[in-house]
Design a protein around this motif. Structure first.
Motif: not given
Length: 359
Positions: A228, A283, A285, A315-316, A318-323
């Motif tokens: 990554w 979202s 995502l 990838g999406r 991971f971004d959703l978890r962070c959001l």
């Protein structure tokens, strides 16, 4: 000789002149034939156009080789010279056949893979065919080169006799060669097994050796994983046959992401569930497949709330978890600060007993 030439012209000059003239005529014929072939396949599919374009050089060499073969019988050569020229022509023919076979294999691979798009959101089928084709292409190239080299070596008497004697004697030499080639052969057979069973594919998301990344390249002996942070992890093919690893896109690219909140027992679970649903639904995502909010653990000082939400790829996800983490933390700080974890200390103050005054 078919023509009576002046005796003062040496034989080597005549031979050089004949070969030069033959090569010139061969190049001219090649140009005419190549232009005709280009016009012939101009309206055909991509495979035939690529075959003609990619085999330009080997075909030119084939014309030159054929011209030299036609001139050799009439050239004033000695027996040894003629045999040497014929030997070179045989080697050129073997090399040409291997060259054309490799070009056809490469063109077929490119044309075949054009039907599949790796950059699409649902690229499981494309990754499957890309992995199989690339591995089998490399195995095919190794086989073509091995056959060509073997055929070339068999044209030399000394090497052919050595090979026959080595095969007849076998014994220690064969054992030593087998042991020396064991790692190479293991990786070659592992590549064939990977192409058939496909535990990994091109662009698969893997968790291997504690690193997360995507399969960038699969060669005949190793796999390149693009981590990554853009580092490259190079792993032997046998690793994926002998050791466990995680493949996050084996059958489907969709993944379920989890977010854990450690909160005080006074946290409003139902309000957290509604807020998490609103965050995820707002979202793009989220793929609208999986959503859940549950209390999964009760500890001595906090309770654990797990939020699940799915996305179309790793990838999406991971971004959703962070959001979700960011939005939920901000909301809790603003709306429910009492829900944030805290440490309780209960102090017990002992009352000092005052002795009665002495009478």
């Amino acid at each position: 000789m078919l023509f009576n030439l002046p005796p003062w012209i040496p034989d080597w000059a005549v031979s050089v002149g004949l070969y030069a003239f033959a090569i010139l005529v061969a190049v001219l014929f090649y140009r005419v034939a190549f232009r005709a072939a280009t016009r012939l396949v101009r309206d055909r599919d991509l495979f035939w156009r690529s075959i003609v374009a990619r085999n330009r050089r080997p075909v030119r060499l084939a014309f030159v080789t054929a011209a030299i073969a036609l001139v050799t019988p009439v050239a004033p050569l000695t027996f040894v010279q003629a045999e040497a020229v014929r030997h070179v022509l045989v080697l050129c023919t073997i090399a040409l056949l291997a060259w054309v076979a490799l070009s056809a294999l490469h063109v077929w691979t490119i044309v075949y893979l054009r039907r599949f798009k790796l950059d699409s959101s649902d690229n499981l089928l494309a990754r499957k065919h890309a992995t199989q084709t690339q591995i089998l292409q490399r195995v095919g190239r190794i086989m073509v080169i091995a056959v060509a080299v073997g055929a070339g070596l068999m044209t030399f008497d000394s090497v052919r006799q050595y090979g026959i004697s080595l095969l007849a004697s076998a014994g220690a030499a064969g054992i030593i060669v087998g042991l020396a080639l064991q790692p190479v052969l293991k990786n070659v057979f592992a590549g064939i097994q990977l192409a058939i069973t496909q535990p990994i594919r091109i662009d698969d998301a893997l968790l291997v050796e504690g690193e997360w990344g995507n399969v960038e390249e699969i060669t005949a002996t190793y796999v390149v994983v693009r981590i990554w942070d853009l580092r490259r992890l190079v792993i032997p093919l046998t690793y994926f046959i002998e050791k466990p690893f995680q493949n996050w896109t084996r059958e489907d690219a969709h993944l379920i992401g989890s977010v854990f909140l450690h909160l005080d027992y006074r946290a409003p679970v139902e309000a957290i569930r509604e807020k998490a649903r609103a965050v995820v639904a707002a979202s793009d995502l989220w793929d609208q497949r999986v959503f859940a909010v549950q209390v999964t653990e009760l500890r001595q000082e906090t309770m654990e709330i797990r939020i699940l939400a799915s996305a179309v790829n790793s990838g999406r996800t991971f971004d959703l978890r962070c959001l979700v983490r960011e939005m939920m933390t901000e909301w809790l700080q603003r709306e429910h600060p009492e829900a944030l974890p805290r440490r309780r200390v209960e102090a017990e103050i002992a009352r000092a007993k005052v002795p009665e005054a002495a009478a």
